[in-house]
Motif scaffolding. Sequence first.
Motif, PDB file in Angstrom:
ATOM      1  N   LYS A   1       0.845  -1.193   0.000  1.00  0.00           N
ATOM      2  CA  LYS A   1       0.000   0.000   0.000  1.00  0.00           C
ATOM      3  C   LYS A   1       0.876   1.236   0.000  1.00  0.00           C
ATOM      4  O   LYS A   1       2.052   1.190   0.365  1.00  0.00           O
ATOM      5  N   GLY A   2       0.294   2.344  -0.433  1.00  0.00           N
ATOM      6  CA  GLY A   2       1.078   3.554  -0.584  1.00  0.00           C
ATOM      7  C   GLY A   2       1.929   3.500  -1.837  1.00  0.00           C
ATOM      8  O   GLY A   2       1.647   2.757  -2.772  1.00  0.00           O
ATOM      9  N   VAL A   3       3.002   4.285  -1.862  1.00  0.00           N
ATOM     10  CA  VAL A   3       3.868   4.382  -3.038  1.00  0.00           C
ATOM     11  C   VAL A   3       4.849   3.221  -3.079  1.00  0.00           C
ATOM     12  O   VAL A   3       5.484   2.896  -2.069  1.00  0.00           O
ATOM     13  N   ILE A   4       4.970   2.596  -4.255  1.00  0.00           N
ATOM     14  CA  ILE A   4       5.932   1.518  -4.480  1.00  0.00           C
ATOM     15  C   ILE A   4       6.604   1.784  -5.827  1.00  0.00           C
ATOM     16  O   ILE A   4       5.929   1.887  -6.848  1.00  0.00           O
ATOM     17  N   ASN A   5       7.911   1.898  -5.831  1.00  0.00           N
ATOM     18  CA  ASN A   5       8.618   2.108  -7.094  1.00  0.00           C
ATOM     19  C   ASN A   5       8.660   0.824  -7.908  1.00  0.00           C
ATOM     20  O   ASN A   5       9.122  -0.211  -7.416  1.00  0.00           O
ATOM     21  N   GLY A   6       8.179   0.905  -9.134  1.00  0.00           N
ATOM     22  CA  GLY A   6       8.202  -0.235 -10.045  1.00  0.00           C
ATOM     23  C   GLY A   6       9.436  -0.174 -10.914  1.00  0.00           C
ATOM     24  O   GLY A   6       9.358   0.063 -12.129  1.00  0.00           O
ATOM     25  N   THR A   7      10.595  -0.380 -10.292  1.00  0.00           N
ATOM     26  CA  THR A   7      11.870  -0.364 -11.006  1.00  0.00           C
ATOM     27  C   THR A   7      12.733  -1.507 -10.499  1.00  0.00           C
ATOM     28  O   THR A   7      12.551  -2.001  -9.389  1.00  0.00           O
ATOM     29  N   ALA A   8      13.709  -1.931 -11.300  1.00  0.00           N
ATOM     30  CA  ALA A   8      14.644  -2.979 -10.890  1.00  0.00           C
ATOM     31  C   ALA A   8      15.620  -2.415  -9.853  1.00  0.00           C
ATOM     32  O   ALA A   8      15.824  -1.196  -9.780  1.00  0.00           O
ATOM     33  N   PRO A   9      16.261  -3.282  -9.069  1.00  0.00           N
ATOM     34  CA  PRO A   9      17.163  -2.803  -8.013  1.00  0.00           C
ATOM     35  C   PRO A   9      18.439  -2.145  -8.520  1.00  0.00           C
ATOM     36  O   PRO A   9      19.119  -1.466  -7.747  1.00  0.00           O
ATOM     37  N   ASN A  10      18.775  -2.348  -9.802  1.00  0.00           N
ATOM     38  CA  ASN A  10      20.053  -1.838 -10.307  1.00  0.00           C
ATOM     39  C   ASN A  10      19.868  -1.009 -11.579  1.00  0.00           C
ATOM     40  O   ASN A  10      20.065  -1.514 -12.697  1.00  0.00           O
ATOM     41  N   PRO A  11      19.503   0.258 -11.433  1.00  0.00           N
ATOM     42  CA  PRO A  11      19.403   1.129 -12.611  1.00  0.00           C
ATOM     43  C   PRO A  11      20.782   1.328 -13.232  1.00  0.00           C
ATOM     44  O   PRO A  11      21.808   1.144 -12.560  1.00  0.00           O
ATOM     45  N   VAL A  12      20.797   1.690 -14.508  1.00  0.00           N
ATOM     46  CA  VAL A  12      22.064   1.902 -15.216  1.00  0.00           C
ATOM     47  C   VAL A  12      21.975   3.224 -15.981  1.00  0.00           C
ATOM     48  O   VAL A  12      20.898   3.795 -16.146  1.00  0.00           O
ATOM     49  N   ARG A  13      23.105   3.677 -16.441  1.00  0.00           N
ATOM     50  CA  ARG A  13      23.093   4.841 -17.328  1.00  0.00           C
ATOM     51  C   ARG A  13      22.708   4.370 -18.730  1.00  0.00           C
ATOM     52  O   ARG A  13      22.948   3.221 -19.097  1.00  0.00           O
ATOM     53  N   LEU A  14      22.108   5.261 -19.490  1.00  0.00           N
ATOM     54  CA  LEU A  14      21.569   4.869 -20.792  1.00  0.00           C
ATOM     55  C   LEU A  14      22.646   4.323 -21.719  1.00  0.00           C
ATOM     56  O   LEU A  14      22.418   3.384 -22.483  1.00  0.00           O
ATOM     57  N   GLY A  15      23.845   4.910 -21.628  1.00  0.00           N
ATOM     58  CA  GLY A  15      24.936   4.413 -22.459  1.00  0.00           C
ATOM     59  C   GLY A  15      25.253   2.963 -22.170  1.00  0.00           C
ATOM     60  O   GLY A  15      25.497   2.166 -23.093  1.00  0.00           O
TER      61      GLY A  15
ATOM     62  N   GLY B   1       9.861  -7.695   0.662  1.00  0.00           N
ATOM     63  CA  GLY B   1      10.324  -9.036   0.332  1.00  0.00           C
ATOM     64  C   GLY B   1      10.014  -9.467  -1.083  1.00  0.00           C
ATOM     65  O   GLY B   1      10.094 -10.660  -1.406  1.00  0.00           O
ATOM     66  N   PHE B   2       9.690  -8.496  -1.949  1.00  0.00           N
ATOM     67  CA  PHE B   2       9.402  -8.854  -3.342  1.00  0.00           C
ATOM     68  C   PHE B   2      10.657  -9.430  -3.998  1.00  0.00           C
ATOM     69  O   PHE B   2      11.754  -8.890  -3.856  1.00  0.00           O
ATOM     70  N   SER B   3      10.486 -10.521  -4.718  1.00  0.00           N
ATOM     71  CA  SER B   3      11.610 -11.205  -5.353  1.00  0.00           C
ATOM     72  C   SER B   3      11.676 -10.847  -6.835  1.00  0.00           C
ATOM     73  O   SER B   3      10.801 -11.235  -7.611  1.00  0.00           O
ATOM     74  N   PHE B   4      12.698 -10.103  -7.215  1.00  0.00           N
ATOM     75  CA  PHE B   4      12.891  -9.728  -8.617  1.00  0.00           C
ATOM     76  C   PHE B   4      13.528 -10.897  -9.372  1.00  0.00           C
ATOM     77  O   PHE B   4      14.539 -11.448  -8.951  1.00  0.00           O
ATOM     78  N   LYS B   5      12.940 -11.244 -10.499  1.00  0.00           N
ATOM     79  CA  LYS B   5      13.544 -12.256 -11.361  1.00  0.00           C
ATOM     80  C   LYS B   5      14.756 -11.678 -12.085  1.00  0.00           C
ATOM     81  O   LYS B   5      15.726 -12.383 -12.360  1.00  0.00           O
ATOM     82  N   TYR B   6      14.690 -10.401 -12.399  1.00  0.00           N
ATOM     83  CA  TYR B   6      15.736  -9.753 -13.199  1.00  0.00           C
ATOM     84  C   TYR B   6      16.227  -8.507 -12.460  1.00  0.00           C
ATOM     85  O   TYR B   6      15.624  -7.443 -12.532  1.00  0.00           O
ATOM     86  N   ARG B   7      17.349  -8.670 -11.767  1.00  0.00           N
ATOM     87  CA  ARG B   7      17.914  -7.577 -10.975  1.00  0.00           C
ATOM     88  C   ARG B   7      18.935  -6.763 -11.770  1.00  0.00           C
ATOM     89  O   ARG B   7      19.209  -5.613 -11.439  1.00  0.00           O
ATOM     90  N   TYR B   8      19.490  -7.375 -12.828  1.00  0.00           N
ATOM     91  CA  TYR B   8      20.533  -6.718 -13.612  1.00  0.00           C
ATOM     92  C   TYR B   8      20.121  -6.645 -15.080  1.00  0.00           C
ATOM     93  O   TYR B   8      19.520  -7.574 -15.615  1.00  0.00           O
ATOM     94  N   ILE B   9      20.477  -5.534 -15.713  1.00  0.00           N
ATOM     95  CA  ILE B   9      20.062  -5.264 -17.085  1.00  0.00           C
ATOM     96  C   ILE B   9      20.565  -6.349 -18.040  1.00  0.00           C
ATOM     97  O   ILE B   9      19.852  -6.756 -18.965  1.00  0.00           O
ATOM     98  N   LYS B  10      21.764  -6.865 -17.799  1.00  0.00           N
ATOM     99  CA  LYS B  10      22.328  -7.895 -18.675  1.00  0.00           C
ATOM    100  C   LYS B  10      21.456  -9.147 -18.673  1.00  0.00           C
ATOM    101  O   LYS B  10      21.156  -9.713 -19.735  1.00  0.00           O
ATOM    102  N   ASP B  11      21.037  -9.556 -17.485  1.00  0.00           N
ATOM    103  CA  ASP B  11      20.187 -10.755 -17.375  1.00  0.00           C
ATOM    104  C   ASP B  11      18.829 -10.536 -17.994  1.00  0.00           C
ATOM    105  O   ASP B  11      18.264 -11.439 -18.626  1.00  0.00           O
ATOM    106  N   ALA B  12      18.277  -9.341 -17.789  1.00  0.00           N
ATOM    107  CA  ALA B  12      16.965  -9.030 -18.354  1.00  0.00           C
ATOM    108  C   ALA B  12      16.993  -9.082 -19.871  1.00  0.00           C
ATOM    109  O   ALA B  12      16.123  -9.667 -20.512  1.00  0.00           O
TER     110      ALA B  12
END
Length: 379
Positions: free
Chosen positions: A299-313, A362-373
């Motif tokens: 409940k409330g605000v939850i960011n819908g992003t992966a744990p490891n953001p990257v720079r666009l490059g 405790g949400f479990s991300f299947k894809y934490r890193y951009i390479k794996d995704a």
Amino acid sequence: MNIKKNTKQLPIFHHTIISSLMSTMGVASAFSWTNSISSTIQFPQAHTQLIGGESKRVTFWCVNANMDSASSPKESKMIVSVTGATGFVGKRLVQRLHADNHQIRVLTRSRSTAQSIFPVKEFPGIVIAEEPEWRNCIEGSTAVVNLAGTSISTRWSSEIKKDIKQSRIRVTSKVVELINNSKDDARPKVLISATAVGYYGTSETQVFDEKSPSGNDYLAEVCREWEAAALKVNKDVRLALIRIGVVLGKDGGALAKMIPLFMMFAGGPLGSGKQWFSWIHLDDLVDLIYEALSNPSYKGVINGTAPNPVRLGEMCEQLGSTLGRPSWLPVPEIALKAVLGEGASVVLDGQKVVPTKAKELGFSFKYRYIKDALKAIMS
């Protein structure tokens, strides 16, 4: 410098990649049940058995394999009304809900479009309703998921900017009004409403989580008002606001248009490539929404992003590497501004957003890193 001339010379593939990223950066455009064997029932008394003339002590353990009524499949099923169901995220969410035998009510502006995406042969029992029929669908639903909003992938005029904001506020306000006006015993218990990481504004140095303040640019203003409309829902309704980053998947979003460009050796970063790229795999986002529908802690605000953001490059380098293609053809900032005007800020500036709340839950991300995704999407 003749900006108009430069605009005409911008290659068509640059227009495509700009449009695809704009549609997912800044502003974003299920319930599960499990049954397990109940706790082992231990009978305290021991039974004595004579074996070979000796007294042997044997303890019997009884496992109750019958599920109680609270965990039965019938009780676990939901009725979920969804706006934006025909979009990139909405389609996958509906597919997931349908696969788990939940009842889905698609709230749409175009019945024919929705019927073509969700044919009755493949989605038996699905309800498709245009706006005059939304009231009857929302009343009696267990939950509502609100994903609707006009695309931002265009040059911004004053009219376009007005529509970007009003399309989100109008649909959200409509949904909230219908929820609030439902009879008490038929009111949905949960509202999951999309918003976007554009709420935080932009920065190359700051890290944003759910407690961070809002930015002061146009998209931050859109997100604030978008969320404010959702916050007017009845206080007895559990509200989760999902601030969505750039959604990655093969069949839509930014990657669907970027992949062909890289395959033609025409891919590369936009602007400096140093701007932050806060992303999430489509499957993880759908899982997050799915969990939020059933878990009262969401409940409330939850960011819908992966744990490891990257720079666009880096994202473009990883995409090129996954595809076996170079990331060598950047789009210069001056060209972006010539094409998009004020809207260029969506792709030239980014934000580093982390999913602190989801991790705490405790949400479990299947894809934490951009390479794996990217590898999973390309496989």
